[in-house]
Scaffold this active site. Sequence first.
Site, PDB file in Angstrom:
ATOM      1  N   ARG A  93       0.839  -1.202   0.000  1.00 38.47           N
ATOM      2  CA  ARG A  93       0.000   0.000   0.000  1.00 38.47           C
ATOM      3  C   ARG A  93       0.875   1.253   0.000  1.00 38.47           C
ATOM      4  NH1 ARG A  93      -2.483   2.457   4.352  1.00 38.47           N
ATOM      5  NH2 ARG A  93      -2.003   0.682   5.682  1.00 38.47           N
ATOM      6  N   GLU A 148     -24.343  10.444   9.615  1.00 41.45           N
ATOM      7  CA  GLU A 148     -23.858  11.047   8.367  1.00 41.45           C
ATOM      8  C   GLU A 148     -23.749  10.004   7.259  1.00 41.45           C
ATOM      9  OE1 GLU A 148     -22.387  14.178   5.960  1.00 41.45           O
ATOM     10  OE2 GLU A 148     -23.263  14.225   7.955  1.00 41.45           O
ATOM     11  N   ASP A 149     -24.357  10.291   6.128  1.00 48.24           N
ATOM     12  CA  ASP A 149     -24.199   9.508   4.902  1.00 48.24           C
ATOM     13  C   ASP A 149     -24.547   8.029   5.064  1.00 48.24           C
ATOM     14  OD1 ASP A 149     -23.628  11.742   3.519  1.00 48.24           O
ATOM     15  OD2 ASP A 149     -21.492  11.384   3.299  1.00 48.24           O
ATOM     16  N   ALA A 161     -32.818  12.517   1.750  1.00 46.68           N
ATOM     17  CA  ALA A 161     -32.608  13.968   1.765  1.00 46.68           C
ATOM     18  C   ALA A 161     -33.814  14.682   1.188  1.00 46.68           C
ATOM     19  CB  ALA A 161     -31.346  14.326   0.988  1.00 46.68           C
ATOM     20  N   LYS A 173     -16.086  16.194   8.876  1.00 51.00           N
ATOM     21  CA  LYS A 173     -17.222  16.867   9.504  1.00 51.00           C
ATOM     22  C   LYS A 173     -16.833  17.410  10.872  1.00 51.00           C
ATOM     23  CE  LYS A 173     -21.709  17.135   8.245  1.00 51.00           C
ATOM     24  NZ  LYS A 173     -22.320  17.160   6.921  1.00 51.00           N
ATOM     25  N   ASN A 182     -24.544  25.160   1.884  1.00 54.80           N
ATOM     26  CA  ASN A 182     -23.733  24.167   2.583  1.00 54.80           C
ATOM     27  C   ASN A 182     -24.324  23.878   3.955  1.00 54.80           C
ATOM     28  OD1 ASN A 182     -21.606  22.714   3.841  1.00 54.80           O
ATOM     29  ND2 ASN A 182     -20.095  23.760   2.558  1.00 54.80           N
ATOM     30  N   ASP A 188     -27.778  14.735   9.730  1.00 56.02           N
ATOM     31  CA  ASP A 188     -27.512  15.961   8.982  1.00 56.02           C
ATOM     32  C   ASP A 188     -28.022  15.887   7.551  1.00 56.02           C
ATOM     33  OD1 ASP A 188     -26.347  18.592   8.687  1.00 56.02           O
ATOM     34  OD2 ASP A 188     -24.831  17.633   7.446  1.00 56.02           O
ATOM     35  N   ASP A 189     -27.963  14.701   6.933  1.00 57.06           N
ATOM     36  CA  ASP A 189     -28.426  14.573   5.557  1.00 57.06           C
ATOM     37  C   ASP A 189     -29.921  14.855   5.460  1.00 57.06           C
ATOM     38  OD1 ASP A 189     -25.877  13.579   4.490  1.00 57.06           O
ATOM     39  OD2 ASP A 189     -26.295  11.846   5.741  1.00 57.06           O
ATOM     40  N   ARG A 198       0.734  16.284  13.505  1.00 52.96           N
ATOM     41  CA  ARG A 198       1.842  16.823  14.293  1.00 52.96           C
ATOM     42  C   ARG A 198       1.403  17.856  15.323  1.00 52.96           C
ATOM     43  NH1 ARG A 198       3.842  17.755   9.175  1.00 52.96           N
ATOM     44  NH2 ARG A 198       3.819  19.997   9.553  1.00 52.96           N
ATOM     45  N   TYR A 242     -13.588  19.289   3.735  1.00 51.22           N
ATOM     46  CA  TYR A 242     -14.971  18.831   3.602  1.00 51.22           C
ATOM     47  C   TYR A 242     -15.299  18.788   2.106  1.00 51.22           C
ATOM     48  CZ  TYR A 242     -19.971  18.494   4.733  1.00 51.22           C
ATOM     49  OH  TYR A 242     -21.273  18.095   4.837  1.00 51.22           O
ATOM     50  N   ARG A 259     -23.474   5.646   1.791  1.00 53.02           N
ATOM     51  CA  ARG A 259     -23.854   6.575   0.710  1.00 53.02           C
ATOM     52  C   ARG A 259     -23.061   7.858   0.901  1.00 53.02           C
ATOM     53  NH1 ARG A 259     -26.743  10.881  -0.177  1.00 53.02           N
ATOM     54  NH2 ARG A 259     -27.194  11.065   2.036  1.00 53.02           N
ATOM     55  N   ASN A 286     -24.442  16.782  -3.761  1.00 51.13           N
ATOM     56  CA  ASN A 286     -22.982  16.740  -3.654  1.00 51.13           C
ATOM     57  C   ASN A 286     -22.466  15.390  -4.137  1.00 51.13           C
ATOM     58  OD1 ASN A 286     -22.339  19.288  -2.400  1.00 51.13           O
ATOM     59  ND2 ASN A 286     -23.328  18.547  -0.551  1.00 51.13           N
ATOM     60  N   ALA A 346     -36.516  11.832  -4.249  1.00 46.04           N
ATOM     61  CA  ALA A 346     -37.389  11.455  -3.135  1.00 46.04           C
ATOM     62  C   ALA A 346     -36.699  10.449  -2.232  1.00 46.04           C
ATOM     63  CB  ALA A 346     -38.707  10.886  -3.667  1.00 46.04           C
TER      64      ALA A 346
END
Length: 629
Positions: free
Chosen positions: A93, A290-291, A353, A219, A515, A313-314, A127, A148, A201, A470, A350
């Site tokens: 990686r 979130e999401d 959100a 966030k 936003n 939040d969505d 750091r 963000y 999502r 978004n 629909a």
Amino acid sequence: MAMFFRSLRRSSPSAAVRRLLLRPYPGEEVHQVREYTTCEGSRPTLIHKRSLDILHDPWFNKGTAFSMTERDRLDLRGLLPPNVVSSQQQIDRFMVDLRRFEVNARDGMSDTTALAKWRVLNRLHDRNEVMYYKILIDNIEEYAPIVYTPTVGLVCQKYSGLYRRPRGMYFSAADRGEMMSMVYNWPADQVDMIVVTDGGRILGLGDLGVQGMGIAVGKLDLYVSAAGINPQRVLPVMIDVGTNNENLLKDPLYLGLQQHRLEGEEYLSVIDEFMEAVFSRWPNVIVQFEDFQSKWALPLLLRYRNTYRMFNDDVQGTAGVAIAGLLGAVRAQGQTMLDFPKQKIVVAGAGSAGIGVVDAVSKTMARMLGNTESAFQSARSQFWLVDASGLITESRANIDAPALPFARKKKDVGHLGLSEGASLVEVVKKVKPDALLGLSAVGGLFSKEVLEALRDSTTCSRPAVFAMSNPTKNAECTPEDAFSIVGDNIIYASGSPFHDVNLGDGKIGHSNQGNNMYLFPGIGLGTLLSGATVISDGMLQAAAECLAAYMKDDEVQEGVIYPPISRIRDITKEVAAAVVREAVKEDLAEGYRGMDPRELQKLDEEETKEYVQNNMWSPLYPTLVYKQD
């Protein structure tokens, strides 16, 4: 045993090794306390560290190569992504990332400039947190799009390759039955704010699995920089229930569980256990979802919102920002906010959100009309919902329950010449909306035909075009398309940032970024400082109306309906104060630290703002004093 250690010492020529191996046997006197002891060969290394102290020590940190037994033994469970990888996989990686620089040197940059900036900022975050947040706060307009949306979407897509240092906690399907103990692996005794995702999502990019951790981290960077939440009291969380992204499942470098997503009761049991665990250790924490996938976002919100201090939040944040923007558009039309219930709005999308926005906006309208049953019916009649199958009417089979109240009746559509499944173009032509609201996550959905239909049909003096999806590529249209096709006088807003449009003759077409950052930091901070037991609809409504009222009349007339991000700390202070006052009004406030509910009730509007301001963390170096244990 004593003979063994004496022979071991004689065979070790290194003085450093002899010091590390020095262990007393019966009868020997101990002269000093060792920090740690290590051995040559394959014998275990004895250390006097646990948890994050190990992960932050370059001598002992193995990162994702720690075995599950080591993670349990050393209190590391939950502090690393759930997939255990070999040292060779770690090297692979790293080499992929390193060779990218070789390609860049030969063929030019493959990373975007934004991602390169994210890398530099992330290394600074590792750091020096105080300097990191100082830079972020002082340059928030420049760097918010880096930490963000839209850059965080790219970060999430590449997260397994970018992962270097653990940040936050990972709970997985493999941890069922262990979460109540795992939360104690996190070293902070006080956590004020958690952002949690299941990666289902991410910003309209789909299922990114464990790589969605990037959105939780980003966030919380905004909670710290915008709301002044103490960075030592925030916790990003990934709940890894698997992924249905086949590319990730086949990727040997993927850091998450390589299994398909849990569904149904199995899925709910994991989320239930997580919620019970975090609120057991930190009873006053606020959890922002979130999401999550659309099919889970609303059900989970309804499942927990009356029991825990949480919000989505969505669903709720997006709705609040949309309400504020739509109220601003009404003002830009030369009307008052009380004229808002007369607006005809076509909504494209629909999902969670879209329905969340429609539900919240309709409640705002109903409240303005008196909160009666007829008021709610009137408010719901202002919306026309269009999804991938077209216009949603009551004749559609298997309508999702949240969308059902907004399904159009046959008599509503019949007299307009519409029917179930009518296209977006048809609906716009016949409804003649005042606002076109995009929450579909389908880039370019507001095509030339759709925008021409709006231009040719609307009777509104300043129609609103809101392309709220978004990241940038998923925006329903660009501001250039909207202004050039519909006209110079429109109100345009989007979810991701776009540049303003030069309309010629000194005129500017303002591209407003709707936003969620305008609201969620203030909602979180206001909930924290009020000590509200739950986050009510009234608190969310107060936040949205505060944002709408923040803009001055002359700014709104110019087509500017959202303030510049550079003013985010002041905006958050105002929103948080509005949330505190609403929590007090609804008798939900239980106070915070030395401020009890009775004292909160005594604060007037300005005193509430001062109270909020005084409790916002600022990035200043503290004076340090050593204290011996």
